[in-house]
Design an enzyme around this catalytic site. Structure first.
Site, PDB file in Angstrom:
ATOM      1  N   LYS A  85     -38.264  28.294  67.428  1.00  0.00           N
ATOM      2  CA  LYS A  85     -39.230  28.438  68.517  1.00  0.00           C
ATOM      3  C   LYS A  85     -40.004  29.754  68.476  1.00  0.00           C
ATOM      4  CE  LYS A  85     -38.433  24.576  70.839  1.00  0.00           C
ATOM      5  NZ  LYS A  85     -39.481  23.553  71.026  1.00  0.00           N
ATOM      6  N   GLU A 107     -42.361  26.458  79.627  1.00  0.00           N
ATOM      7  CA  GLU A 107     -41.320  25.528  80.042  1.00  0.00           C
ATOM      8  C   GLU A 107     -40.193  25.613  79.019  1.00  0.00           C
ATOM      9  OE1 GLU A 107     -42.383  23.838  76.492  1.00  0.00           O
ATOM     10  OE2 GLU A 107     -43.821  24.538  78.013  1.00  0.00           O
ATOM     11  N   SER A 372     -32.733  23.738  62.792  1.00  0.00           N
ATOM     12  CA  SER A 372     -33.738  24.347  63.668  1.00  0.00           C
ATOM     13  C   SER A 372     -33.188  25.416  64.591  1.00  0.00           C
ATOM     14  CB  SER A 372     -34.431  23.263  64.499  1.00  0.00           C
ATOM     15  OG  SER A 372     -33.473  22.508  65.223  1.00  0.00           O
TER      16      SER A 372
END
Length: 390
Positions: A85, A107, A372
């Site tokens: 991210k 969010e 990830s």
């Protein structure tokens, strides 16, 4: 030239008129500021010296022996913040700063995007407010504490299912009110144009590195790549540089409780509709009402998906498969014990799917799993769920 806001029939901008000016401003900035030397130099500093790129491509001896092919993990779990991210958060935050914005809103579901946005805000001296569903706050207490320690304000969302979909709704409401000073830092390849393209481009660093690393190690491109898909940013990031190649691409969706139960398998069991400003596959009822999704992993608990994934599904370029909660939990423990690497529950879905497709690969075939994120945030939840299995 086709419509740049569309992926086939998917994508577009379905938003209130009050947001159109902000989206056009962002689109223009994305096309003019991001390619510039100043932005690129700053971005390279933050990605490499600050965030820790390149991330390793780790050969897994034990998984390779067990699964019968050559297995690698793309280690986004080793990026600063613990997940992919941060690639996108740093890119958007830097762009917002250069646009003259003072505040970031975001969010988050699993909390990883919230943490990444809080990190970017601290690094760039910007105010950060993160919207998070109350159910996800309960599931991801560690990341909530991390966000607060990094200086962000975590805003609980108590509407709807109290998860990611509802957090996005509240963030959009905030943005409508504060567009002049605030940038909405969307965490995945969802939402109205230009977000799906912007986020994809910031995440393609994963696939570009993977391509170069596999070529160096194996002297060929991978035969298969597997990634989990919620909104779909880590998957589109690693898939994009391989779309024109023969590499087989696989997306693992949240199968949840299985075919008869609640799930988040949007591409496998949904149908097209409009959510959060984009036309894409959704989990919905016969009347078009969006249904609550479910996944053991908060980051995959979303009833929509990025519109480019919808296009790739229809085109048959990527094969998407549901992975149940139990399969993901099994894979979480499997990777932890086989290689000493604890994956995020989201990433465990990709590990589970890799175990499923491996029998169809040859011994010298190369299989890359996009890891990830790391599993620190999920340890307490998994320990509670599996109980005596530990």
């Amino acid at each position: 030239m086709g419509d740049p806001s569309r992926f086939g029939v998917y994508g577009g901008r379905f938003v209130p008129e009050t947001l159109m000016a902000a989206l056009k401003e962002l689109d223009h900035a994305f096309r003019t500021i991001v390619p510039g030397e100043k932005f690129q130099a700053e971005m390279q500093y933050y990605l490499h010296e600050y965030a820790g790129r390149k991330t390793p491509l780790t050969f897994c001896r034990n998984l390779s022996r067990d699964l019968g092919c050559r297995v690698y993990l793309k280690r986004e779990d080793l990026l600063h913040s613990g997940a992919h991210k941060l690639n996108n958060a740093l890119g958007q935050a830097l762009l917002a700063k250069m646009m003259g914005k003072e505040r970031l809103i975001a969010e988050t579901g699993a909390g990883q995007h919230g943490v990444a946005t809080a990190i970017a805000g601290a690094a760039l001296a910007m105010q950060v407010d993160v919207y998070m569903g109350e159910e996800d706050i309960r599931r991801q207490a560690l990341n909530v504490a991390r966000m607060k320690m990094l200086g962000a304000r975590v805003v609980p969302v108590s509407s709807g299912s109290c998860t990611l979909k509802d957090a996005i709704n509240e963030a959009l409401r905030d943005w409508v009110t504060n567009v002049e000073t605030t940038h909405y830092l969307i965490g995945s390849v969802v939402g109205p144009h230009p977000f799906p393209t912007l986020v994809r481009d910031f995440q393609t660093v994963i696939g570009n590195e993977t391509r170069a690393q596999v070529m160096e190690k194996e002297k060929k491109l991978p035969d298969a790549i597997v990634a989990c898909v919620g909104g779909g940013s880590n998957a589109i990031g690693i898939f994009t540089p391989f779309l024109g190649e023969e590499t087989r691409l696989f997306g693992a969706e949240a199968g949840g409780e299985g075919p008869a139960g609640k799930h988040g398998a949007t591409l496998c069991r949904g149908r097209p509709g409009i959510l959060h400003g984009t036309y894409t596959y959704l989990i919905q009822d016969a009347f078009g009402q969006v249904l609550e999704s479910h996944s053991v992993s908060a980051g995959l608990d979303y009833p929509g998906v990025g519109p480019e994934h919808s296009f790739l599904r229809d085109a048959g370029r990527v094969s998407y498969h549901p992975v149940t909660d139990q399969e993901a939990l099994d894979a979480f423990l499997y990777l932890s014990r086989a290689e000493g690497i604890i994956p995020a529950l989201e990433s465990a879905h990709a590990v589970a799917l890799a175990r499923h497709i491996a029998p169809g690969l040859a011994g010298d075939d190369v299989l890359v799993i996009n890891l990830s994120g790391r599993g620190d945030k999920d340890v307490a939840q998994v320990a509670e769920l599996v109980g005596d299995a530990l």
